[in-house]
Scaffold this motif. Structure first.
Motif, PDB file in Angstrom:
ATOM      1  N   ALA A  81       6.238  11.168  20.499  1.00  0.00           N
ATOM      2  CA  ALA A  81       6.890  12.421  20.835  1.00  0.00           C
ATOM      3  C   ALA A  81       6.180  13.624  20.754  1.00  0.00           C
ATOM      4  CB  ALA A  81       7.778  12.845  19.481  1.00  0.00           C
ATOM      5  N   GLY A  82       5.077  13.549  21.617  1.00  0.00           N
ATOM      6  CA  GLY A  82       4.105  14.788  22.071  1.00  0.00           C
ATOM      7  C   GLY A  82       2.941  15.059  21.294  1.00  0.00           C
ATOM      8  N   ALA A  83       2.627  14.350  20.100  1.00  0.00           N
ATOM      9  CA  ALA A  83       1.614  14.668  19.184  1.00  0.00           C
ATOM     10  C   ALA A  83       0.362  13.965  19.845  1.00  0.00           C
ATOM     11  CB  ALA A  83       1.438  14.073  17.790  1.00  0.00           C
ATOM     12  N   ARG A  84      -0.887  14.977  19.949  1.00  0.00           N
ATOM     13  CA  ARG A  84      -1.965  14.445  20.969  1.00  0.00           C
ATOM     14  C   ARG A  84      -3.256  14.462  20.032  1.00  0.00           C
ATOM     15  NH1 ARG A  84      -0.159  12.012  25.428  1.00  0.00           N
ATOM     16  NH2 ARG A  84       1.515  13.241  26.415  1.00  0.00           N
ATOM     17  N   VAL A  94      -7.567  22.916  22.894  1.00  0.00           N
ATOM     18  CA  VAL A  94      -7.901  22.956  24.114  1.00  0.00           C
ATOM     19  C   VAL A  94      -6.966  21.730  24.653  1.00  0.00           C
ATOM     20  CG1 VAL A  94      -9.650  22.122  25.741  1.00  0.00           C
ATOM     21  CG2 VAL A  94     -10.133  23.994  24.036  1.00  0.00           C
ATOM     22  N   ILE A  95      -6.841  20.750  23.551  1.00  0.00           N
ATOM     23  CA  ILE A  95      -6.264  19.321  24.110  1.00  0.00           C
ATOM     24  C   ILE A  95      -4.879  19.726  24.444  1.00  0.00           C
ATOM     25  CG2 ILE A  95      -5.633  17.128  23.050  1.00  0.00           C
ATOM     26  CD1 ILE A  95      -8.331  16.906  21.913  1.00  0.00           C
ATOM     27  N   ALA A  96      -4.253  20.452  23.368  1.00  0.00           N
ATOM     28  CA  ALA A  96      -2.877  20.738  23.461  1.00  0.00           C
ATOM     29  C   ALA A  96      -2.507  21.541  24.642  1.00  0.00           C
ATOM     30  CB  ALA A  96      -2.335  21.789  22.206  1.00  0.00           C
ATOM     31  N   TYR A  97      -3.472  22.365  25.247  1.00  0.00           N
ATOM     32  CA  TYR A  97      -3.568  23.446  26.463  1.00  0.00           C
ATOM     33  C   TYR A  97      -3.421  22.193  27.602  1.00  0.00           C
ATOM     34  CZ  TYR A  97      -5.436  26.237  30.159  1.00  0.00           C
ATOM     35  OH  TYR A  97      -5.728  26.934  31.130  1.00  0.00           O
ATOM     36  N   GLU A  98      -4.390  21.229  27.719  1.00  0.00           N
ATOM     37  CA  GLU A  98      -4.587  20.431  28.599  1.00  0.00           C
ATOM     38  C   GLU A  98      -3.537  19.651  29.005  1.00  0.00           C
ATOM     39  OE1 GLU A  98      -6.858  19.841  31.069  1.00  0.00           O
ATOM     40  OE2 GLU A  98      -8.245  21.416  30.853  1.00  0.00           O
ATOM     41  N   THR A  99      -3.009  18.990  27.864  1.00  0.00           N
ATOM     42  CA  THR A  99      -1.758  18.072  27.922  1.00  0.00           C
ATOM     43  C   THR A  99      -0.422  18.538  28.046  1.00  0.00           C
ATOM     44  OG1 THR A  99      -1.801  17.608  25.352  1.00  0.00           O
ATOM     45  CG2 THR A  99      -3.165  16.333  26.587  1.00  0.00           C
ATOM     46  N   ALA A 100      -0.441  19.986  27.952  1.00  0.00           N
ATOM     47  CA  ALA A 100       1.087  20.468  28.166  1.00  0.00           C
ATOM     48  C   ALA A 100       1.803  20.183  29.271  1.00  0.00           C
ATOM     49  CB  ALA A 100       0.833  22.056  28.225  1.00  0.00           C
ATOM     50  N   SER A 101       1.421  19.748  30.348  1.00  0.00           N
ATOM     51  CA  SER A 101       2.156  19.322  31.436  1.00  0.00           C
ATOM     52  C   SER A 101       2.520  17.859  31.333  1.00  0.00           C
ATOM     53  CB  SER A 101       1.428  19.416  32.941  1.00  0.00           C
ATOM     54  OG  SER A 101      -0.043  18.574  32.669  1.00  0.00           O
ATOM     55  N   ARG A 102       2.121  17.399  30.378  1.00  0.00           N
ATOM     56  CA  ARG A 102       2.665  15.678  30.124  1.00  0.00           C
ATOM     57  C   ARG A 102       3.547  15.911  29.023  1.00  0.00           C
ATOM     58  NH1 ARG A 102      -3.121  13.005  28.613  1.00  0.00           N
ATOM     59  NH2 ARG A 102      -4.616  14.428  30.018  1.00  0.00           N
ATOM     60  N   ARG A 103       3.986  17.071  28.633  1.00  0.00           N
ATOM     61  CA  ARG A 103       5.188  16.921  27.339  1.00  0.00           C
ATOM     62  C   ARG A 103       6.359  16.370  28.156  1.00  0.00           C
ATOM     63  NH1 ARG A 103       4.208  18.490  22.598  1.00  0.00           N
ATOM     64  NH2 ARG A 103       6.205  19.223  21.945  1.00  0.00           N
ATOM     65  N   LYS A 104       7.338  15.908  27.386  1.00  0.00           N
ATOM     66  CA  LYS A 104       8.665  15.409  27.818  1.00  0.00           C
ATOM     67  C   LYS A 104       9.629  16.071  27.321  1.00  0.00           C
ATOM     68  CE  LYS A 104       8.268  11.226  26.215  1.00  0.00           C
ATOM     69  NZ  LYS A 104       6.905  11.524  25.290  1.00  0.00           N
ATOM     70  N   GLY A 118      -8.107  11.822  29.166  1.00  0.00           N
ATOM     71  CA  GLY A 118      -7.701  12.007  30.321  1.00  0.00           C
ATOM     72  C   GLY A 118      -8.241  13.445  31.065  1.00  0.00           C
ATOM     73  N   ILE A 119      -9.048  14.035  29.925  1.00  0.00           N
ATOM     74  CA  ILE A 119      -9.382  15.527  30.291  1.00  0.00           C
ATOM     75  C   ILE A 119     -11.017  15.568  30.753  1.00  0.00           C
ATOM     76  CG2 ILE A 119      -9.712  17.612  29.108  1.00  0.00           C
ATOM     77  CD1 ILE A 119      -7.863  17.000  27.029  1.00  0.00           C
ATOM     78  N   ASP A 120     -11.077  16.256  31.942  1.00  0.00           N
ATOM     79  CA  ASP A 120     -12.702  16.584  32.496  1.00  0.00           C
ATOM     80  C   ASP A 120     -13.383  17.447  31.485  1.00  0.00           C
ATOM     81  OD1 ASP A 120     -14.797  17.565  33.677  1.00  0.00           O
ATOM     82  OD2 ASP A 120     -13.742  17.680  35.718  1.00  0.00           O
ATOM     83  N   TRP A 121     -14.300  16.947  30.740  1.00  0.00           N
ATOM     84  CA  TRP A 121     -14.904  17.706  29.686  1.00  0.00           C
ATOM     85  C   TRP A 121     -16.075  18.791  30.244  1.00  0.00           C
ATOM     86  CZ3 TRP A 121     -15.745  12.495  30.685  1.00  0.00           C
ATOM     87  CH2 TRP A 121     -16.896  12.283  31.303  1.00  0.00           C
TER      88      TRP A 121
END
Length: 463
Positions: free
Chosen positions: A287-290, A143-153, A425-428
């Motif tokens: 480098a993208g690890a969340r 879920v964290i990977a899904y939610e933060t996908a837009s933050r990837r550089k 920063g994810i709405d739970w």
């Protein structure tokens, strides 16, 4: 109208080869892109990454962070009142005793489960086991990977979700993966217990890697025909291959995966110590690890909890944790980011297991059984106010007597999960619709055990 049900002809079946296929894998995949929030909350957003130390097996609360003294306890735990004002097993974890200013100890936790596989499922997903939806439920890391996908550089080469040292071939159940989410959110798994370091390519071998990757893609044309409704094992395999190649093709991966012998010694020369070094390197690489899920086992001491002749049992496990966790906190705290803050300032560190152990005298096997009514956890970083312990239990650590936070109830796994989402920063309160079963996936489900609970971020950790 085009049929969305995947079909398997003879060639397709042969192409799948040894991949295991279940009925779930053949379901049409409906990407859960419809995301809804249920209530207005303000996620904290104080962390870029979470390091979760999974204390596999359920550590004994009365021998670790909620130490109790009784006739059953060995004398050489050297329990002391530390400067933070509470009792701590200095003899078992002397290095950690010197790091308590950075740690928040929680002694008012309760679990819902007392079976390892169900408890680990809860720990990894924040949900109770549902036989009907078990393979649909994504893990918290996914879920964290899904939610933060837009933050990837564009420069990110590390997967957002990494799991280290989790052995799925045991009674603890499988590592929970992406469930109904896309395969790109599945975990990269590392087994540092084997002593091998994968993904490192010498500079002179890099052209050969690229040639072989191109040849593989030309040869394995099945990857070109993958669709969202293709069997899940095929999508997982393709996603894993692409993630691994992205890492191997980046020269910086050598620095991330490097384990110097001097550093291994500083971290305790153990599998959990090695995992903490890699986790530290991944955080430093930015480098993208969340979400980094580090497993430390085995804390399941049904017999000889104090070992034989003072060796093994909690002595061994505490010594390994005492080598790894303080070193991790020290390095994260001393390493500075470009803005002057430390890595610890933007990294949320969690250490906990799936439940606690039975209180009072030891069993006939000189051990302790599984127990839900009292368990412990430790937190650091991302704004956590350390140097204190909240909550309390009775003289035998059998029940919570002081909650230590504003909700006036025990802290549960769901509260910890909500806090993890919040610091990232994810709405739970969100839920995903359009799942394969047609039932919404709720990030934090208020229905737990035999009651409905208003699970929340534990804001008291930060004040």
């Amino acid at each position: 109208m085009k049929n969305s049900i995947p079909t398997l002809g003879r060639r397709e079946m042969l192409r799948l080869g040894a991949l295991s296929i279940s009925g779930y894998h053949l379901l049409p995949f409906a990407a859960p892109s419809n995301v809804q929030a249920q209530s207005k909350v303000s996620p904290r957003g104080s962390a870029d990454c979470v390091i979760f130390l999974n204390l596999l097996g359920g550590p004994s609360q009365m021998d670790t962070f909620d130490v109790k003294e009784g006739k059953w306890g060995p004398e050489n735990r050297d329990v002391r009142t530390v400067k933070q004002g509470y009792r701590f097993p200095y003899g078992l974890m002397p290095k950690l005793a010197d790091s308590l200013d950075d740690l928040l100890i929680v002694r008012s936790m309760e679990a819902w489960e007392t079976v390892h596989s169900r408890g680990q499922y809860y720990l990894q997903t924040g949900h109770a086991v549902s036989p009907a939806r078990g393979k649909e439920m994504p893990s918290m890391g996914a879920v964290i990977a899904y939610e933060t996908a837009s933050r990837r550089k564009e420069s990110d080469f590390l997967p957002p979700f990494v799991a280290m040292n989790y052995d799925a071939n045991n009674m603890y159940g499988p590592l929970q993966r992406e469930g109904c989410l896309a395969s790109e959110f599945s975990p990269l798994t590392l087994d540092l217990k084997s002593g091998s370091l994968p993904f490192i390519v010498e500079e002179q071998d890099r052209p050969r890697l690229q040639q072989r990757w191109e040849l593989l893609n030309k040869f394995d044309t099945s990857r070109l025909s993958l669709r969202p409704d293709s069997p899940q094992p095929m999508r997982q395999f393709d996603s894993f291959g692409k993630a691994v190649y992205r890492m191997m093709d980046n020269p910086a991966i050598a620095k991330v995966m490097r384990l110097e012998e001097s550093e291994r010694k500083a971290y305790g020369s153990s599998a959990i110590g090695d995992a903490c070094i890699i986790a530290r390197n991944m955080v430093a690489a930015d480098a993208g690890a969340r979400f980094l899920f580090l497993t430390h086992g085995d804390w399941d001491h049904h017999g000889n909890i104090y070992g034989k002749d003072g060796k093994g049992g909690v002595y061994k496990m505490c010594a390994e944790l005492d080598g790894a966790l303080p070193a991790l906190l020290f390095d994260l705290k001393r390493t500075r980011r470009p803005d002057g803050s430390s890595l610890l300032d933007r990294t949320f560190v969690v250490a906990m297991g799936e439940f606690g152990r039975t209180p009072g005298p030891l069993t006939v096997n000189l051990g302790r059984e599984h127990y839900a009514k009292a368990m412990i956890a430790a937190f650091a970083g991302a704004g956590v106010k350390g140097g204190r312990a909240i909550g309390a239990t009775d003289a035998e650590a059998s029940k919570v007597t002081e909650f230590g936070w504003s909700r006036k109830r025990p802290i549960y796994t769901e509260d910890v999960c909500a806090t993890i989402y919040s610091v990232l920063g994810i709405d739970w309160t969100k839920r995903l619709t359009n799942t394969p079963s047609g039932r919404d996936f709720v990030y934090i489900d208020p229905v737990a055990g035999q009651m409905v609970v208003d699970f929340q971020e534990v804001r008291d950790f930060f004040v």
